[in-house]
Scaffold this active site. Sequence first.
Site: not given
Ligand code: PNW
Length: 492
Positions: A26, A46, A59, A84, A129, A173-174, A316, A318, A388
């Site tokens: 990223q 690509h 890229d 991190r 990741h 990661n995830e 993580n 969100y 995260e």
């Molecule tokens: C994470 N969801 O991805 C990743 O660890 C990061 O690389 C990413 O940029 C960041 O969160 C923001 O998207 C996620 O569907 C992917 O809830 C999917 C979900 C949450 C986080």
Amino acid sequence: LAGAWSTQDLSFPPGFIFGAATASYQVEGAWNEGGKSENTWDRYVHEDPTRIKDLTNGDVACDSYHQWKRDIEMAEELGLQFYRFSLSWSRILPSGFPNIINEEGKNYYNNLIDGLLEKGIQPMVTIYHWDLPQSLQNLGGWANPLIVDWFVDYARVAYTLFGDRVKVWITINEPVVFCDGVYNSGRFAPLIYSPEVGAYLCNKYALLAHAKAWRLYDQEFKPKYHGKVSLANQMVWFEPYDSTEEHIELAELARQNSNGRYAHPIYSKAGGWPPSIEKVLEEVSLKRGYSKSSLPAFTQEEIELMRGTYDYFAMNYYTTRLIRKAREGEQFTAWPLGDCIDLNAIIEKREDWPTAESYWFYVFPEGFRRQLNWMKQQYGDMEIIITENGISTAGGLDDQERIQYYRDHLEQILLAVKEDGLNVTGYCAWTLMDNFEWGDGLAVKFGLYEVDFSDPMRKRTPRASARYYSDIISSHSLDIPIDYSGYKDTKK
Ligand code: PNW
């Protein structure tokens, strides 16, 4: 969960640490420079640029491969205690295997680590990741059981090269995103659509890879380096659609499916798959005509290998989702992670939840505290580091939504710690700066710093939220004003 709340409680416990996160694909760019070989994300973007919403790719991204000194400077400006970032597997091991260690890749990470330490900032390193060397994908990637040993070989190289200075590690990661999110939905690298089967193979091998890499560190590196290792899980909280028994049960099943399937084998006392999921997936598989469950069984030896392979929980968080039973004839879409595809359920948003800029993202801060409590109830007391948390916006320096998001979510952590007795010891904002947001490209912004992607230098500018976050860190408290409106960048 209700409890008294007073302003004097707005301080963070002593020793609580703050950081920010990024990931190699990223931010780094330099996709074919410095001896790096092609990985699955290079191939994916690509092969067909229309796979990414705004037709961009990684890229160049933030060009952190060249701008790493500025990244460290930003971490310093914010007052971060840790940063991190992740290692690019194909930058360190261009063949995917440890037969060739790429000097330039090694130097890049050495510079970053040493530069951070010079400023008193702890590096927290994610070994993987999502950017798999294409050479390993050609051999089956995460659906091939041999990946367990390929990953352990790579982890050994990482521990050997950087373990003297890196004390906090995340193996992977995830996995829910690159297993369920890829194989159940046919999106994202490596674009292999294998519903009902692929995700569960990937799930099993990712957990075994983590477990073996944890044991390797524990046996050979911990005695001299005294660090800690975990797996970072994406923990989406599920709320029932209504208060009927049916939906309360379904929400719990969804938690076990999306979170438990990646955590239970490692953190639970019993080990192995979550029993409710084992049962449901066996029933579904037999009904579909398979000879046995699509969820591959573990041997007793494998269960013991995985159980307890953590030094802390890397979480993580969100978003929260509302889940309900599918109605007659209603088709489950693999959206957004494909993680509930076999539960015959539909994901919705509660009306009062605001939506962020990412299509999958609903804002519900209380879900964070509920998720933390669920983890304690399921797996017992353990140290938790939030690796995260953050929100997406469309852009702009005056990002009040982000300030509000951080305020509200950090408050939920304080409640979980002070009212509920959770042992959360650190918090990492996603993300240090705008970067390549996977399928959403560069259009969706998560950064504390804005990045000018039209500038060859990829100039970074702090947002209002960057100042807010640095004020939280320096006061070690949420008891600070949150109105940063009209904030203009004065640090330039
Ligand atoms: C994470 N969801 O991805 C990743 O660890 C990061 O690389 C990413 O940029 C960041 O969160 C923001 O998207 C996620 O569907 C992917 O809830 C999917 C979900 C949450 C986080």
